[in-house]
Design an enzyme around this catalytic site. Sequence first.
Site, PDB file in Angstrom:
ATOM      1  N   HIS A 142      10.645   0.020  -5.311  1.00 34.46           N
ATOM      2  CA  HIS A 142       9.357   0.015  -6.001  1.00 34.46           C
ATOM      3  C   HIS A 142       9.528  -0.454  -7.447  1.00 34.46           C
ATOM      4  O   HIS A 142       8.759  -1.284  -7.941  1.00 34.46           O
ATOM      5  CB  HIS A 142       8.721   1.413  -6.015  1.00 34.46           C
ATOM      6  CG  HIS A 142       8.291   1.910  -4.688  1.00 34.46           C
ATOM      7  ND1 HIS A 142       8.656   3.160  -4.206  1.00 34.46           N
ATOM      8  CD2 HIS A 142       7.520   1.353  -3.729  1.00 34.46           C
ATOM      9  CE1 HIS A 142       8.118   3.344  -3.016  1.00 34.46           C
ATOM     10  NE2 HIS A 142       7.429   2.249  -2.693  1.00 34.46           N
ATOM     11  N   LYS A 153      -2.274  11.255   5.372  1.00 32.29           N
ATOM     12  CA  LYS A 153      -0.817  11.240   5.276  1.00 32.29           C
ATOM     13  C   LYS A 153      -0.352  12.557   4.680  1.00 32.29           C
ATOM     14  O   LYS A 153      -0.920  13.048   3.710  1.00 32.29           O
ATOM     15  CB  LYS A 153      -0.341  10.089   4.383  1.00 32.29           C
ATOM     16  CG  LYS A 153      -0.479   8.732   5.006  1.00 32.29           C
ATOM     17  CD  LYS A 153       0.150   7.693   4.094  1.00 32.29           C
ATOM     18  CE  LYS A 153       0.134   6.326   4.717  1.00 32.29           C
ATOM     19  NZ  LYS A 153       0.763   5.326   3.827  1.00 32.29           N
ATOM     20  N   ARG A 178       9.647  -6.446   2.302  1.00 27.68           N
ATOM     21  CA  ARG A 178      11.071  -6.225   2.574  1.00 27.68           C
ATOM     22  C   ARG A 178      11.570  -7.050   3.748  1.00 27.68           C
ATOM     23  O   ARG A 178      12.742  -7.380   3.830  1.00 27.68           O
ATOM     24  CB  ARG A 178      11.331  -4.744   2.874  1.00 27.68           C
ATOM     25  CG  ARG A 178      11.107  -3.836   1.698  1.00 27.68           C
ATOM     26  CD  ARG A 178      11.173  -2.408   2.152  1.00 27.68           C
ATOM     27  NE  ARG A 178      10.124  -2.232   3.165  1.00 27.68           N
ATOM     28  CZ  ARG A 178       9.547  -1.112   3.457  1.00 27.68           C
ATOM     29  NH1 ARG A 178       9.914  -0.014   2.863  1.00 27.68           N
ATOM     30  NH2 ARG A 178       8.604  -1.035   4.365  1.00 27.68           N
ATOM     31  N   SER A 187      10.492   4.842   1.130  1.00 26.02           N
ATOM     32  CA  SER A 187      10.296   6.260   0.821  1.00 26.02           C
ATOM     33  C   SER A 187      10.595   7.153   2.009  1.00 26.02           C
ATOM     34  O   SER A 187      11.118   8.266   1.850  1.00 26.02           O
ATOM     35  CB  SER A 187       8.868   6.500   0.327  1.00 26.02           C
ATOM     36  OG  SER A 187       8.658   5.831  -0.886  1.00 26.02           O
TER      37      SER A 187
END
Length: 169
Positions: free
Chosen positions: A18, A42, A91, A129
Site C-alpha cells: 500500500h 466485511k 499485483r 492484508s
Amino acid sequence: MERVGLYAGSFNPPTKGHLDIISRACNVCDRLIVGVGINMRKKAVIKPDERVQLLEKATAQFTNVTVATYEGLTVDYANNIGVNVLIRGLRNPTDFHMEFHMAVTNKTLSPNLETLFLMSTPNFAFVNSYLVREVAASGGDIDAFLPEEIIEDVKQIFAKRMELLKELF
C-alpha cells in the site's frame, strides 16, 4: 487543473505494498487522499479509526497526502470531495480483471473520473492484508510486510484482538 487522486481500500492493515502505491501516486497527483472504506459486510480486524491512525503515521513523510474514512460507493465519495483520478494498485492479472470491471463501472457512473492503474513493485506483488492477518493470527513474524513506522502498533492491535478471542473461548 489540480490533479486530486483517491487511493481507496480497506487497509486492514496497511502494508508495504500500500505504501509503495501511495508513494508513487504522490508523484502523479498534486493531492492524494487515502480513503479508508468502511464496509459493514466485511469483518475488519482493525477498527477504521485505527487504520486511519496507522496510515497517517506511515504516510507522515508525504506532504500531499491526507487520510479519511468514507462509507458507500467509492465513485460517489470521489465525486463529493472533488477527486478527478482514482488510483488503483495491481499485483497480478487477477487484480486487473476485477479492477478493470470496477473502472468501467466507475467511468459509466462518473464520465469525468479517470482510473490510473499502478503496477505493484515486484517485491510487493505477493503482499496483501489478508496474508498479514493470517500470519499474525498464527503468531508469525509480520515485520517484512509492514511499513517500519507502524510495525509495533499493528502487533499491539493484533495482540489485543488475540487476547479478546482467547477470553471468548
